[in-house]
Design a protein around this motif. Sequence first.
Motif, PDB file in Angstrom:
ATOM      1  N   LEU A 281      35.488  44.270  32.899  1.00 37.60           N
ATOM      2  CA  LEU A 281      35.618  43.755  34.264  1.00 37.60           C
ATOM      3  C   LEU A 281      34.519  42.725  34.539  1.00 37.60           C
ATOM      4  O   LEU A 281      33.334  43.007  34.346  1.00 37.60           O
ATOM      5  CB  LEU A 281      35.513  44.888  35.281  1.00 37.60           C
ATOM      6  N   SER A 282      34.909  41.561  35.023  1.00 39.36           N
ATOM      7  CA  SER A 282      33.946  40.537  35.422  1.00 39.36           C
ATOM      8  C   SER A 282      33.507  40.764  36.860  1.00 39.36           C
ATOM      9  O   SER A 282      34.087  41.591  37.575  1.00 39.36           O
ATOM     10  CB  SER A 282      34.564  39.146  35.281  1.00 39.36           C
ATOM     11  N   ASP A 285      36.379  40.051  38.995  1.00 33.83           N
ATOM     12  CA  ASP A 285      37.326  41.174  39.010  1.00 33.83           C
ATOM     13  C   ASP A 285      36.885  42.234  40.016  1.00 33.83           C
ATOM     14  O   ASP A 285      37.699  42.762  40.781  1.00 33.83           O
ATOM     15  CB  ASP A 285      37.400  41.813  37.620  1.00 33.83           C
ATOM     16  N   ARG A 286      35.596  42.573  39.980  1.00 32.05           N
ATOM     17  CA  ARG A 286      35.084  43.602  40.878  1.00 32.05           C
ATOM     18  C   ARG A 286      35.271  43.189  42.334  1.00 32.05           C
ATOM     19  O   ARG A 286      35.735  43.976  43.171  1.00 32.05           O
ATOM     20  CB  ARG A 286      33.607  43.869  40.586  1.00 32.05           C
ATOM     21  N   HIS A 288      37.405  41.080  43.515  1.00 30.98           N
ATOM     22  CA  HIS A 288      38.849  41.039  43.776  1.00 30.98           C
ATOM     23  C   HIS A 288      39.373  42.440  44.092  1.00 30.98           C
ATOM     24  O   HIS A 288      40.141  42.626  45.056  1.00 30.98           O
ATOM     25  CB  HIS A 288      39.557  40.463  42.546  1.00 30.98           C
ATOM     26  N   MET A 333      45.674  41.958  39.396  1.00 29.47           N
ATOM     27  CA  MET A 333      44.373  41.401  39.037  1.00 29.47           C
ATOM     28  C   MET A 333      44.384  39.884  38.945  1.00 29.47           C
ATOM     29  O   MET A 333      43.329  39.251  38.938  1.00 29.47           O
ATOM     30  CB  MET A 333      43.898  41.996  37.713  1.00 29.47           C
ATOM     31  N   LYS A 334      45.573  39.288  38.915  1.00 33.17           N
ATOM     32  CA  LYS A 334      45.649  37.831  38.798  1.00 33.17           C
ATOM     33  C   LYS A 334      45.935  37.128  40.117  1.00 33.17           C
ATOM     34  O   LYS A 334      45.859  35.900  40.195  1.00 33.17           O
ATOM     35  CB  LYS A 334      46.743  37.455  37.791  1.00 33.17           C
ATOM     36  N   ARG A 487      42.807  32.803  42.221  1.00 25.57           N
ATOM     37  CA  ARG A 487      43.692  33.958  42.392  1.00 25.57           C
ATOM     38  C   ARG A 487      44.355  33.973  43.772  1.00 25.57           C
ATOM     39  O   ARG A 487      45.081  34.912  44.107  1.00 25.57           O
ATOM     40  CB  ARG A 487      42.920  35.255  42.176  1.00 25.57           C
TER      41      ARG A 487
END
Length: 528
Positions: A281-282, A285-286, A288, A333-334, A487
């Motif tokens: 997880l980047s 990502d977190r 998001h 996630m996208k 995103r």
Amino acid sequence: MRNEKTRTRSTVYSARAAVATSHPQASLTAIEMLQKGGNAVDAAIAAIAVQCVVEPHQTGIGGDCFAVYMPRNADAPIALSGAGRAPAAANPDWYARQGITELALDSAHSVTVPGAVAGWCRLIADHGKLSIGTVLEPAIRLARDGYVVQPVVAQDWLQEAPLLANHPVAASVFLPDGKPLPEGSIHRQPLLAATLEKIARDGHQGFYEGEVANDMVACLQDHGGLHSLDDFAEARADYVTTISSRYKGYDIVELPPSGQGLAALMMLNALDGMDLRDPGLSEADRIHIFAELAKLAYHHRDELFCDPDFGSTPVQQLLSPQWAEFARSRIDMKKAAAPTVWPEVTQLDTVYACVVDEEGNAISFINSLFHSFGSRIMAPRSGVLFHNRGAQFRLEAGHPNAIAGGKRPLHTLIPGMVMQNGQCVAPFGVMGGPYQAAGHAELLSNILDHGMDMQQALDAPRSFVYRGVLNIEQRQDESVIDELRSRGHDAQWSPTPIGGGQIIWRNPQSGVLAAASDPRKDGCALGL
């Protein structure tokens, strides 16, 4: 372990007692109350009363309060709601006939009967060791003799000065010579000192009846409010039953609606089924994941939460594993998604202080005017600055949070507590209006998912999505905000720091307390 590249201050450790607030004078006051023989309740309320003087834009006796108190050997936490209620004459039909379509932030219609003083008096009478007069003495002294304006307070004061300029009584107090006070200057509030003295002498009645109440009601009526002396005489604070949920082996305790603590638990329930330690997880990502869950939780909050005396919020459904699974399933996630209410559900500016005393009693306490300087309406003879919490009401008849006489609005104030095996592990709280629910989830995730210590967890960069905009603190890399925009997020750098917070964590083996205070505010943690 201390990271010298990012650390702003150290966690404070103590073997006896600890306090944490957003203002140094308030933290010192809490310690002084403990040294006088007071307990956690006395210390927290004394600190909050001081903050009502020295952080006048954030809180005041014209606001509301909430608390979670855990006596050392109690079976369960004691929770108190000091939420103010709307005037008896208020209802959507009246506003519709007047052509009023919104409750403006600086309107008397956004003012509910302040509940803070009722909450203070009830907690001290039922659970304190000192008198209300002793507890309020430091605040009285600072209001009468003066206090020094701290840097963050001065910065906020300068930013909000244009709003005060349109309110002559408040401007005469907070804009002397037409200007906000710079840091290091001395400010006095003699009218507020006199009102605090009346409360110190007469308790609840000193505020909600007699001279002070007459001044407040006359002021609000002069501004078009529907308030009456009866509304003030009937003010009360109520004990409520807490709600809780499990997260990473701990019980997270919150107050029920009309507060938004349920939204924090909803987010944590969804996060509990995810591995946020996954090295894949980047940071984008977190952020998001938190944004997507916050949008869902807050959408349910706005559609369903209400005063339990006037409606039923589907608490158990929203805390169910099924809702958590629904929330996780909505995360792409996208791509950022629009929030929606779970189809299975039945539709029916702030300061914070925490104290753990030498006996092991712990309290989580929060007090607020809502927006900066509240409604900016100030009662001219008593020096009471009114909050604008009633702006959270809706004017659509039939909505769960529609305004009604004697009703409490949706509240953003949420003191929190971490429990394990029936014992208090940590009183904690996060400031920042609507951010508080998301802030609770983010703070606890920092500690329980990422292994941060208390101060690191408060120092960490924050993000918050609200009303379609994803605000990100400017300590993140430019690449993070670019990735979030790709995103579909309306991501932007936050113009100001996001929220604030305090926490005290007790080591269950040694009993040592680890206390921390947010660097986004002027305050500090102290220990005995």
